[in-house]
Structure formats: C-alpha cells, structure tokens
Design an enzyme around this catalytic site. Structure first.
Site, PDB file in Angstrom:
ATOM      1  CG  PHE A 130      -1.863   1.198   1.197  1.00 40.53           C
ATOM      2  CD1 PHE A 130      -2.991   1.198   0.372  1.00 40.53           C
ATOM      3  CD2 PHE A 130      -1.605   2.333   1.951  1.00 40.53           C
ATOM      4  CE1 PHE A 130      -3.842   2.296   0.326  1.00 40.53           C
ATOM      5  CE2 PHE A 130      -2.450   3.431   1.911  1.00 40.53           C
ATOM      6  CZ  PHE A 130      -3.570   3.413   1.098  1.00 40.53           C
ATOM      7  CG  ASP A 215       5.371   3.598   1.809  1.00 41.41           C
ATOM      8  OD1 ASP A 215       5.418   4.226   2.890  1.00 41.41           O
ATOM      9  OD2 ASP A 215       4.335   3.484   1.134  1.00 41.41           O
ATOM     10  CE  LYS A 244      -0.911   5.908   7.786  1.00 43.62           C
ATOM     11  NZ  LYS A 244      -0.637   5.191   6.545  1.00 43.62           N
TER      12      LYS A 244
HETATM   13  C1  LIG Z   1      -0.876   5.503   5.134  1.00 48.17           C
HETATM   14  C2  LIG Z   1       0.120   5.036   4.140  1.00 48.17           C
HETATM   15  C3  LIG Z   1       0.281   5.690   2.909  1.00 48.17           C
HETATM   16  C4  LIG Z   1      -0.594   6.844   2.484  1.00 48.17           C
HETATM   17  O1  LIG Z   1      -0.488   7.932   3.336  1.00 48.17           O
HETATM   18  P1  LIG Z   1      -1.606   9.108   3.253  1.00 48.17           P
HETATM   19  O2  LIG Z   1      -1.112  10.128   4.222  1.00 48.17           O
HETATM   20  O3  LIG Z   1      -2.903   8.485   3.636  1.00 48.17           O
HETATM   21  O4  LIG Z   1      -1.611   9.607   1.855  1.00 48.17           O
HETATM   22  C5  LIG Z   1       1.261   5.231   2.064  1.00 48.17           C
HETATM   23  N1  LIG Z   1       2.051   4.186   2.390  1.00 48.17           N
HETATM   24  C6  LIG Z   1       1.928   3.539   3.567  1.00 48.17           C
HETATM   25  C7  LIG Z   1       2.853   2.404   3.892  1.00 48.17           C
HETATM   26  C8  LIG Z   1       0.942   3.923   4.481  1.00 48.17           C
HETATM   27  O5  LIG Z   1       0.807   3.269   5.617  1.00 48.17           O
END
Ligand SMILES: *Cc1c(COP(=O)(O)O)cnc(C)c1O
Length: 400
Positions: A130, A215, A244
């Site tokens: 994701f 990521d 986050k």
């Molecule tokens: C939450 C998340 C995203 C997206 O972040 P947003 O601030 O919602 O755009 C991307 N990659 C990972 C691994 C995430 O946990």
C-alpha cells in the site's frame, strides 16, 4: 443513522470524540477509549502531548504560511535533523503520505532521465503493498479493489510476490528504474520483509544501477523501536517516503534521498504549495526531538517486547479467536481466526480502538508514550473482548 453531508467513502462508526489525553480518547458522553492504533500509526506521542501543543501554539502566534520561494528556518532545521539521523542527504516536505511516495517515484524516474536514460522509468513493487491513494500510488500498490472504476492506471509498474527475490531478478530489465517496498507491510497485514530479502534487493539495485525506495510511512519515526524500521536489517535505501508519525497528528510527510538519488530534482521540476509549511515544521521538529531523546527508542523496544509477550499469552488463552501476534516494537498485528471485524466490535465495546488490516489482522500500535500500566489495561481489554467473542461463538453454536 443521521444523514451526513460528507461523501460516503468510509463506513464510519458513529463514535465521535471530543478530546484526547495521551493514549486516551474521550467521547462526548465522557466514555474513555484507549487509542491502541494511534489513529493509524499517526499519534505516536499520544494525544495533546504538551510539547507538541506548545510547538503548534507558539508557531501559530508567529507565522502560518510563506511560500517555498522563501527560506523556512523551521524546515531547514527539521531537514537537518532528519538527514543527521538517517542515510539521507536531502529532504522534500509534503502534506501526506501519498504525496511522499509519488515524490520518491518521481525522483527515481528523474534520476535516470538526468543520467540520459529516460527509458528507465519502470518501478518494481510487491503484492499486498500500500503506497497511498493518488493514481500513481494506487498503480504502485496494484490492489485491484482500489483501482477498479478509476479508468486507466498510470503505466510503469511491475508487481511481483513479496519476498520473491527470483521473481524480482527475472523482471528487472533495461527499463527498470527502481524497486519500492514497505520494510514491514502495514495495510497488507503487518508482514515483515526478511532481512535476507532486503539485502538481496539492495544487491539487485547495486548490480543494475537501480534505486531502492522504502515506504516507511507507517513503520517510521520510532514505531518499531528504531527511528526507521530498515535500521533493524541494516539495509539502507536511496529514497524513502515518510509521513503519519512525523507530524504527530499534524498533516505532513516527506521524501528523503541521497544526493545521488536526488540528482534529477533541480529547480522547477517539483513543488508544493503547503508542503514544509511553518506550522507543520514546528510540530515535526517537536516530534523528532522527542523521539530522538536519549532512551526514548530503547523504551519503545522494551514496551514492544512486553506488549508482544502479553499478547502472545492472550493468543494462547483465546485460541478460538486469535491465531498469532506478529510485528516489531509497537507495530503489532493480531491475526484473528474469526473475521477481524467481529472481534473489532467486541474490542470497541470494551473501550479499545484497534484498526483492521489485510490477512485478517487487527493492528495494535498504541502511542509510543504508553506506560507499563496502560499496556496492562490494553491487554485486559483484549482479553475481555476475546471472552465476549467466545461467548458469541458459543451462543451461535447453541442456536444451531
Ligand atoms: C498511510 C500510508 C500511505 C498513504 O499515506 P496518506 O497520508 O494516507 O496519503 C502510504 N504508504 C503507507 C505504507 C501507508 O501506511
């Protein structure tokens, strides 16, 4: 159900909170719930942390916004703090996670373009990943359920099973630019990548002139007991997306790069109106300074081990409800044997707020400021919810 003027893209609970204190969220009727997911790995220092409140308040009285055409000292300071404590040489601030992954992907493509290889623009990603909700981030994540109905997805992604190094080696070609992954998949269900796999990916990148992108939006900023999760296997990337936890609840993100990986990102090629805004930067500095205080990360490691051991006992005692616990530090997942949504309802009824994830996981990722006593309360609530779930299963059984 009252009607809402919000677009109905969430199956929202009617629970609404008025304020927060540390790990606690307080509803309008005064009921206290334990936020054992920190939003979704956002409020890493808990709610209303005095240092963050003070940072935001004092900045709010001075200056909210200037364009990135000027120097923003708070941003210079945060970028320096990030580069001093990571593999990276430079930072670009964003407002969200998805903008951070997009930015990292753009930097990777632009790197090869600047080297005279514009054909190198494909990115290898992994199943159950994701990376966010913008079009390219969705294409990178490759999840059909999120892409459906949104027309043609941006081109340039090759997806292979997570952990399959041979599949990666097979798919690398003259057009490959980069490999992107979460060191621990979050939404995918708290699945840690094997250190040997990460090392293998690093080697593939080095042998083929590719960039490795992590990521760490969910795993970063202390959550696993290291500042970033990839410090555990010790395999560094060329680019990294964060968000986050870095804002502690204030919306912000960033992508970090080595000078080499950022070599295509010259004036005019990328920008943002709000990214690096003084308010966000003031809070980001307060968050990072707190996480970097001596002993903070060690305490997260210790709390993570305590919580994981206690959850493992709960799994043993409630083996009809739970299958296992996995994860690092305070990024933990409880795999359920019954649908996680059912267990979630019992947890909420017991005043506990985890969030679900793929592979029938409930994510347990409380604020890193949680105390030993609060860890005990958390586990008690999980036990109580599991007992309620077992009663429900029994009642279903006798009703048959
Ligand atoms: C939450 C998340 C995203 C997206 O972040 P947003 O601030 O919602 O755009 C991307 N990659 C990972 C691994 C995430 O946990």
């Amino acid at each position: 159900m009252t009607t809402s003027s919000l677009m109905q893209t969430y199956a929202r609970s009617e629970l609404a909170f008025e304020r927060g204190e540390g790990v606690w969220l307080i509803a309008a009727d005064g009921r206290r719930y334990m936020d054992c997911a920190s939003g979704i790995a956002v409020s890493g220092l808990g709610h209303a942390h005095p240092k963050l409140v003070e940072a935001l308040k004092s900045q709010a009285e001075k200056l909210w916004h200037v364009t990135n055409l000027y120097t923003i000292p708070e941003g210079e300071k945060l970028a320096k703090l990030l580069t001093d404590n990571t593999f990276a040489d430079v930072v670009f601030f964003t407002n969200s996670g998805t903008e951070a992954t997009e930015g990292a992907m753009k930097a990777a493509r632009r790197y090869h373009f600047a080297k005279g290889n514009p054909e190198k623009n494909r990115i290898i990603t992994f199943e159950n990943a994701f990376h966010g909700r913008t079009m390219a981030a969705l294409a990178a994540g490759g999840q059909q359920k999120y892409l459906e109905g949104f027309g043609p997805a941006p081109e340039g992604f090759d997806q292979v099973p997570a952990g399959d190094l041979d599949a990666v080696k097979k798919i690398v070609g003259p057009e490959t630019a980069a490999i992107m992954l979460e060191p621990i998949q979050g939404e995918g269900g708290i699945r840690s990548m094997d250190p040997a796999f990460l090392k293998g990916l690093r080697d593939v990148c080095d042998e083929n002139g590719l960039l490795l992108i992590y990521d760490e939006i969910q795993t970063g900023v202390g959550r696993t007991g290291k500042l970033f999760a990839h410090e555990w296997p010790g395999v560094t990337p060329d680019l990294m997306a964060i968000a986050k936890g870095i804002g502690g609840g204030f919306p912000m993100g960033a992508f970090l790069a080595t000078n080499e990986a950022a070599s295509g990102m010259v004036p005019g090629v990328h920008g943002t109106t709000f990214g690096g805004n003084p308010l966000a930067m003031a809070v980001g500095n307060a968050v990072l300074e707190t996480v970097l205080e001596p002993g903070f990360l060690e305490a997260v490691q210790k709390k993570g081990l305590q919580l994981k051991q206690k959850l493992a006992c709960a799994v043993d005692q409630h083996s009809d409800v739970f299958e296992l616990v996995r994860g690092e530090g305070l990024l933990l997942g409880l795999k359920c044997k019954v649908p996680n949504t059912q267990v979630l309802v019992h947890m909420r009824n017991n005043g506990l707020l985890p969030v679900g994830a793929g592979d029938n996981i409930l994510r347990i990722m409380p604020p890193m400021t949680i105390t030993a006593e609060e860890i005990d309360v958390l586990v008690e609530k999980i036990e109580a919810a599991a007992a309620d779930m077992e009663n429900e299963l029994k009642n279903v059984e006798t009703a048959k």
